[in-house]
Write an enzyme that holds these catalytic residues in place. Structure first.
Site, PDB file in Angstrom:
ATOM      1  N   GLU A  54      29.453 -51.993  33.135  1.00 22.53           N
ATOM      2  CA  GLU A  54      28.844 -50.552  32.738  1.00 22.53           C
ATOM      3  C   GLU A  54      29.616 -49.822  31.931  1.00 22.53           C
ATOM      4  O   GLU A  54      29.351 -48.688  31.248  1.00 22.53           O
ATOM      5  CB  GLU A  54      28.879 -49.732  34.266  1.00 22.53           C
ATOM      6  CG  GLU A  54      27.458 -50.531  35.000  1.00 22.53           C
ATOM      7  CD  GLU A  54      26.214 -50.024  34.702  1.00 22.53           C
ATOM      8  OE1 GLU A  54      26.206 -48.909  34.012  1.00 22.53           O
ATOM      9  OE2 GLU A  54      25.297 -50.749  34.874  1.00 22.53           O
TER      10      GLU A  54
ATOM     11  N   CYS B 102      24.000 -61.711  39.863  1.00 21.07           N
ATOM     12  CA  CYS B 102      24.260 -60.413  39.647  1.00 21.07           C
ATOM     13  C   CYS B 102      23.489 -60.291  38.289  1.00 21.07           C
ATOM     14  O   CYS B 102      23.978 -60.712  37.125  1.00 21.07           O
ATOM     15  CB  CYS B 102      25.627 -59.897  39.661  1.00 21.07           C
ATOM     16  SG  CYS B 102      25.694 -58.121  39.032  1.00 21.07           S
TER      17      CYS B 102
ATOM     18  N   HIS C 247      23.997 -57.915  35.891  1.00 20.48           N
ATOM     19  CA  HIS C 247      24.740 -57.505  35.120  1.00 20.48           C
ATOM     20  C   HIS C 247      25.707 -58.680  34.356  1.00 20.48           C
ATOM     21  O   HIS C 247      26.119 -58.498  33.162  1.00 20.48           O
ATOM     22  CB  HIS C 247      26.033 -56.889  35.595  1.00 20.48           C
ATOM     23  CG  HIS C 247      25.629 -55.309  35.886  1.00 20.48           C
ATOM     24  ND1 HIS C 247      24.874 -54.968  36.834  1.00 20.48           N
ATOM     25  CD2 HIS C 247      25.904 -54.089  35.476  1.00 20.48           C
ATOM     26  CE1 HIS C 247      24.379 -53.794  36.710  1.00 20.48           C
ATOM     27  NE2 HIS C 247      25.243 -53.088  35.933  1.00 20.48           N
TER      28      HIS C 247
ATOM     29  N   CYS D 117      17.688 -56.455  40.571  1.00 18.42           N
ATOM     30  CA  CYS D 117      19.101 -56.428  40.910  1.00 18.42           C
ATOM     31  C   CYS D 117      19.159 -57.110  42.100  1.00 18.42           C
ATOM     32  O   CYS D 117      18.569 -56.919  43.034  1.00 18.42           O
ATOM     33  CB  CYS D 117      19.226 -54.942  41.303  1.00 18.42           C
ATOM     34  SG  CYS D 117      20.753 -54.321  42.166  1.00 18.42           S
TER      35      CYS D 117
ATOM     36  N   ASP E 150      17.135 -51.366  38.562  1.00 21.45           N
ATOM     37  CA  ASP E 150      18.596 -52.079  38.863  1.00 21.45           C
ATOM     38  C   ASP E 150      19.485 -50.717  39.168  1.00 21.45           C
ATOM     39  O   ASP E 150      19.211 -49.726  38.783  1.00 21.45           O
ATOM     40  CB  ASP E 150      19.078 -52.741  37.475  1.00 21.45           C
ATOM     41  CG  ASP E 150      20.481 -53.329  37.666  1.00 21.45           C
ATOM     42  OD1 ASP E 150      20.823 -53.794  38.916  1.00 21.45           O
ATOM     43  OD2 ASP E 150      21.272 -53.269  36.908  1.00 21.45           O
ATOM     44  N   SER E 151      20.660 -51.104  39.545  1.00 22.74           N
ATOM     45  CA  SER E 151      21.805 -50.034  40.004  1.00 22.74           C
ATOM     46  C   SER E 151      22.114 -49.602  38.479  1.00 22.74           C
ATOM     47  O   SER E 151      22.790 -48.579  38.386  1.00 22.74           O
ATOM     48  CB  SER E 151      22.924 -50.514  40.733  1.00 22.74           C
ATOM     49  OG  SER E 151      23.360 -51.593  39.848  1.00 22.74           O
TER      50      SER E 151
HETATM   51  N1  DGL Z   1      22.806 -55.789  38.730  1.00 21.15           N
HETATM   52  C1  DGL Z   1      23.323 -55.673  40.405  1.00 21.15           C
HETATM   53  C2  DGL Z   1      22.959 -56.957  40.960  1.00 21.15           C
HETATM   54  O1  DGL Z   1      22.287 -57.728  40.496  1.00 21.15           O
HETATM   55  C3  DGL Z   1      24.585 -54.895  40.258  1.00 21.15           C
HETATM   56  C4  DGL Z   1      24.706 -54.227  41.495  1.00 21.15           C
HETATM   57  C5  DGL Z   1      25.882 -53.375  41.866  1.00 21.15           C
HETATM   58  O2  DGL Z   1      25.273 -52.116  41.214  1.00 21.15           O
HETATM   59  O3  DGL Z   1      27.124 -53.452  42.063  1.00 21.15           O
HETATM   60  O4  DGL Z   1      23.528 -57.297  41.977  1.00 21.15           O
END
Ligand code: DGL
Length: 271
Positions: free
Chosen positions: A152, A184, A186, A73, A9-10
């Site tokens: 984050e 998303c 997150h 992600c 993931d990011s």
């Molecule tokens: N968890 C990522 C997603 O599902 C977040 C993406 C981001 O870093 O903006 O899209």
């Protein structure tokens, strides 16, 4: 097959998927990479998201010999899943199809909302996935770019999330949806304030559960499930600040489910 499953993931968002994989596949070892340093991916150029996603995949293949890659992600799934899946010879799964499948099972009025990053919403990947599974649905999409940086930052650990959720989701409130996809990974971390804001008549969908089920089905079908009797030791890598990542992981799992270490991915192609 005691090779690990790679989850990427990011940042910390993929932990919401990793938790479901750990629950449904308790014998499987997870190696997680969160590209916290370059998070958020949501507003980035597509080429960047593609390159960064490849860097995480290469790192896991080269240094951890993963048997499956879970792109946990939505942004990376929307942009990179097809290419990575077509290139690698291990199973690669994303989170958009599983999220769409779950929402279709749950909706009664066939009116589904999707919230996600700018890139995910712009890609219309959810809309396409939903409508290819079931024609005639009404899909309402909304980008919520404030939510990933909020998660984050770890601010939600000691501050209420109600205001940021309200600011972001206001346009979704009176749309008549009965199901809202958290598009998303997150966002499940903010599921409770999102549910409070949307009200109890709206079902909130995260893709983790269905994604883990898909991982389980594929591993079982391919004879790749872990048969060793040892308890797996998971490792979580972050490209950013270790302590912050650790605090969020501990809060999400209720304990620290493995080692948290830092890794650098920038030069992965040259290694
Ligand atoms: N968890 C990522 C997603 O599902 C977040 C993406 C981001 O870093 O903006 O899209």
């Amino acid at each position: 097959m005691d090779q690990p499953i790679g989850v990427i993931d990011s940042g910390v968002g993929g932990l919401t998927v990793a938790k479901e994989i750990m629950r449904q596949l308790p014998k499987e070892k997870i190696i997680y990479v969160g590209d916290t340093k370059r998070c958020p991916y949501g507003p980035r150029k597509e080429e960047e998201v593609l390159q960064y996603t490849w860097e995480m995949a290469h790192y896991l293949l080269k240094h951890h010999h993963i048997k499956m890659l879970v792109i946990a992600c939505n942004t990376a799934t929307a942009i990179a899943l097809d290419e990575i899946k077509a290139t690698l010879d291990i199973p690669v799964i994303g989170v958009i199809q599983p999220g769409a499948r779950t929402a279709i099972k749950v909706t009664n009025n066939q009116h589904i909302g999707v919230i996600g990053t700018i890139n995910t919403i712009k890609s219309e990947a959810y809309k396409e996935a939903l409508l290819s599974l079931k024609a005639g649905l009404t899909v309402q999409s909304l980008a919520c770019p404030l939510l990933v940086p909020f998660v984050e930052s770890g601010t939600f650990l000691d501050q209420t999330a109600e205001a940021v959720v309200k600011d972001s989701l206001e346009p979704m409130k009176e749309t008549g949806i009965d199901t809202l996809i958290l598009g998303c990974t997150h966002y499940p971390i903010l599921k409770e304030p999102i549910q409070r804001f949307m009200g109890s008549d709206v079902s909130i969908i995260s893709s983790g559960d269905e994604t883990a089920r898909e991982a389980s089905t594929i591993l079982s079908y391919k004879g790749l499930l872990n048969t060793s009797k040892e308890t797996p030791v998971h490792t979580f890598y972050t490209t950013g600040q270790q302590q912050n990542f650790q605090n969020i992981a501990r809060d999400w799992f209720g304990y620290l489910p493995g080692k948290v270490e830092t890794v650098s991915l920038e030069h992965i192609y040259q290694q």
